[in-house]
Design a protein around this motif. Structure first.
Motif, mmCIF file in Angstrom:
data_model
loop_
_atom_site.group_PDB
_atom_site.id
_atom_site.type_symbol
_atom_site.label_atom_id
_atom_site.label_comp_id
_atom_site.label_asym_id
_atom_site.label_seq_id
_atom_site.Cartn_x
_atom_site.Cartn_y
_atom_site.Cartn_z
ATOM 1 N N THR A 117 1.104 -1.111 -0.157
ATOM 2 C CA THR A 117 0.000 -0.141 -0.058
ATOM 3 C C THR A 117 0.810 1.452 0.108
ATOM 4 N N GLU A 118 2.170 1.200 0.341
ATOM 5 C CA GLU A 118 3.030 2.369 0.579
ATOM 6 C C GLU A 118 3.267 2.799 -0.721
ATOM 7 N N ARG A 119 2.992 1.877 -1.840
ATOM 8 C CA ARG A 119 3.540 2.312 -3.135
ATOM 9 C C ARG A 119 2.244 1.830 -3.991
ATOM 10 N N SER A 120 1.050 2.512 -3.828
ATOM 11 C CA SER A 120 -0.291 2.337 -4.108
ATOM 12 C C SER A 120 -0.330 2.681 -5.767
ATOM 13 N N GLU A 121 0.328 3.722 -6.113
ATOM 14 C CA GLU A 121 0.368 3.968 -7.515
ATOM 15 C C GLU A 121 0.989 2.875 -8.486
ATOM 16 N N GLU A 122 1.843 1.915 -7.862
ATOM 17 C CA GLU A 122 2.429 0.923 -8.802
ATOM 18 C C GLU A 122 2.021 -0.395 -8.591
ATOM 19 N N ILE A 123 0.947 -0.636 -7.583
ATOM 20 C CA ILE A 123 0.358 -1.858 -7.272
ATOM 21 C C ILE A 123 -0.106 -2.706 -8.490
ATOM 22 N N GLY A 124 0.358 -3.875 -8.837
ATOM 23 C CA GLY A 124 0.058 -4.635 -9.910
ATOM 24 C C GLY A 124 1.275 -4.412 -11.074
ATOM 25 N N CYS A 125 2.316 -3.571 -10.840
ATOM 26 C CA CYS A 125 3.180 -3.436 -11.554
ATOM 27 C C CYS A 125 4.548 -4.115 -11.348
ATOM 28 N N TYR A 126 5.631 -3.978 -11.932
ATOM 29 C CA TYR A 126 7.008 -4.195 -11.189
ATOM 30 C C TYR A 126 7.222 -5.720 -11.239
ATOM 31 N N HIS A 127 6.619 -6.507 -12.349
ATOM 32 C CA HIS A 127 6.867 -8.265 -12.174
ATOM 33 C C HIS A 127 8.323 -8.489 -12.797
ATOM 34 N N TYR A 128 8.595 -7.787 -13.909
ATOM 35 C CA TYR A 128 9.933 -8.089 -14.236
ATOM 36 C C TYR A 128 10.427 -6.929 -15.146
ATOM 37 N N TRP A 129 11.240 -7.120 -16.088
ATOM 38 C CA TRP A 129 12.141 -5.922 -16.838
ATOM 39 C C TRP A 129 10.918 -4.928 -17.113
#
Length: 422
Positions: free
Chosen positions: A190-202
């Protein structure tokens, strides 16, 4: 271990993509085999269809760029001049290109310390010169796999690798695997709420379900890396590595299918999207081990599904890195950082030299007709407008074949030299 609120049961409640990836397909899989074309023969085939002067120009520029990304004697390596942090994925490709014992020892030392200090054995996505690691440096992505690959590069040069640290990394990787499938969680905090669901890989600005929700996924890129990294651990004789898990990881990679195509490798389990970097595991296995994981038919079907972009004169520009099954670009809602991802730019259909070359190398090692011609064209495409290594080339008509000026000097493309030179 997995995020505390995302249990094994919750994986199956969160969508068909995750569930399909965690259930290793019970289908016949291609037997691992030797490639049809030796590395040297493929290199010669590229030489036969391209200018020696052009190849030397590209090689000299790429290797110079890689050397400039190594910032100090400790091995601190940045992706390009606009970055200050050391990313585990970028530094791996730079080190594998340079094949310098001092650089690889330094990089592995930096990240190995981080693995040992991590509470769960996870390798951070990047390191920063700071008293405390920033929150965004710790992700559930492919970074621990990349640390293993780094160590294998070092071992190939007879450098010293720490089996204890690699054992810690292996335990983390094993906890990230379910039935042989390597699961990435992306951002869920939740601290990175705007990025939730991203950053799986490159392709880190991509959000698979288009909504800011936690999304456990099995990406073909990370699955291929997992198969290769586990094989590297076996070859480095790291104690405790479970050979059946290595076999399961390989089966999960070759067993990935999309809902609409039984042969082309999808971007991720349960999806019909295509991702050029899906063939990285196959390419590395061929390059290091002379061993195919996917087999000729799967590679051929995948390459032929990739969306191609061409210059105005008809020359091959490159593949569009991420598309739907019919070559259509993905909707804006599936990306964050709007300014970087208009259609045909960056992760939204840009052409990435490293991944284009690895995919074509895999095709060429299987003897697929025309692979050497496309690779020669892609080499020329990189220096068509300026002799520079670009983070990506645009496939949009308003900047066709051009890179962003601020993103030149990208180091990881140097590994391409290893694919067209002996």
């Amino acid at each position: 271990m997995a995020p505390s609120h995302l249990t094994r049961r919750s994986l199956f409640r969160m969508g068909a993509g995750a569930a399909a990836g965690l259930l290793v397909p019970r289908v016949a899989v291609a037997a691992q085999s030797e490639p049809a074309v030796p590395h040297r023969s493929f290199v010669q085939s590229v030489a036969n269809v391209s200018s020696g002067r052009m190849r030397r120009s590209v090689a000299d520029m790429l290797m110079t760029t890689a050397r400039e990304c190594v910032r100090d004697a400790s091995g601190w390596t940045v992706p390009s001049p606009i970055y200050g942090d050391m990313y585990v994925r970028d530094s791996f490709w730079v080190a594998a290109a340079l094949e310098r014992l001092d650089v690889s020892s330094g990089i592995v030392g930096h990240f190995g310390l981080a693995v040992r200090e991590s509470p769960d054995g996870r390798c951070p996505t990047f390191l920063r010169h700071a008293p405390r690691p920033p929150l965004e440096s710790v992700r559930f992505d492919e970074s621990t796999l990349m640390f293993v690959l780094h160590s294998y590069v070092l071992a190939r040069m007879d450098g010293r690798v720490d089996h204890g640290t690699l054992g810690i990394a292996y335990q983390h990787i094993a906890r990230q695997m379910y039935g042989g499938a390597f699961v990435t969680w992306g951002e869920y905090r939740t601290e990175r709420s705007e990025e939730i669901g991203c950053y799986h890989y490159w392709i880190d600005t991509y959000r698979p379900n288009g909504r800011p929700l936690p999304s456990p996924e099995v990406m073909a890129y990370t699955q291929g890396l997992a198969a290769v990294a586990l094989q590297c651990l076996l070859r480095m004789r790291v104690p405790g590595v479970d050979p059946p898990l290595v076999a399961l990881a390989e089966q999960a990679y070759v067993g990935m299918r999309s809902p609409v195509d039984s042969w082309a490798l999808p971007q991720r389990a349960g999806s019909s999207n295509l991702d050029v970097s899906a063939l990285v595991g196959e390419a590395l296995s061929l390059y290091w081990f002379d061993r195919s994981l996917l087999g000729r038919e799967r590679v051929s079907a995948t390459i032929h599904r990739f969306a191609r972009s061409h210059h105005v004169d008809g020359a091959f520009l490159g593949f569009k890195v991420l598309t739907g099954h019919e070559g259509n670009l993905r909707p804006a809602s599936e990306f964050i950082v709007d300014v970087s991802n208009p259609p045909g730019y960056y992760h939204n259909g840009g052409s990435w030299f490293l991944y284009d070359a690895l995919a074509l190398y895999a095709a060429g090692r299987h003897g697929l007709a025309g692979a050497e011609l496309l690779l020669a064209d892609r080499l020329a495409s990189e220096i068509r407008y300026e002799v520079a290594s670009h983070e990506y080339l645009s496939t949009s008509v308003d900047a066709l074949g051009k890179g962003e000026p601020r993103r030149i000097g990208y180091g990881w493309n140097a590994f391409v030299v290893r694919l067209f030179a002996v």
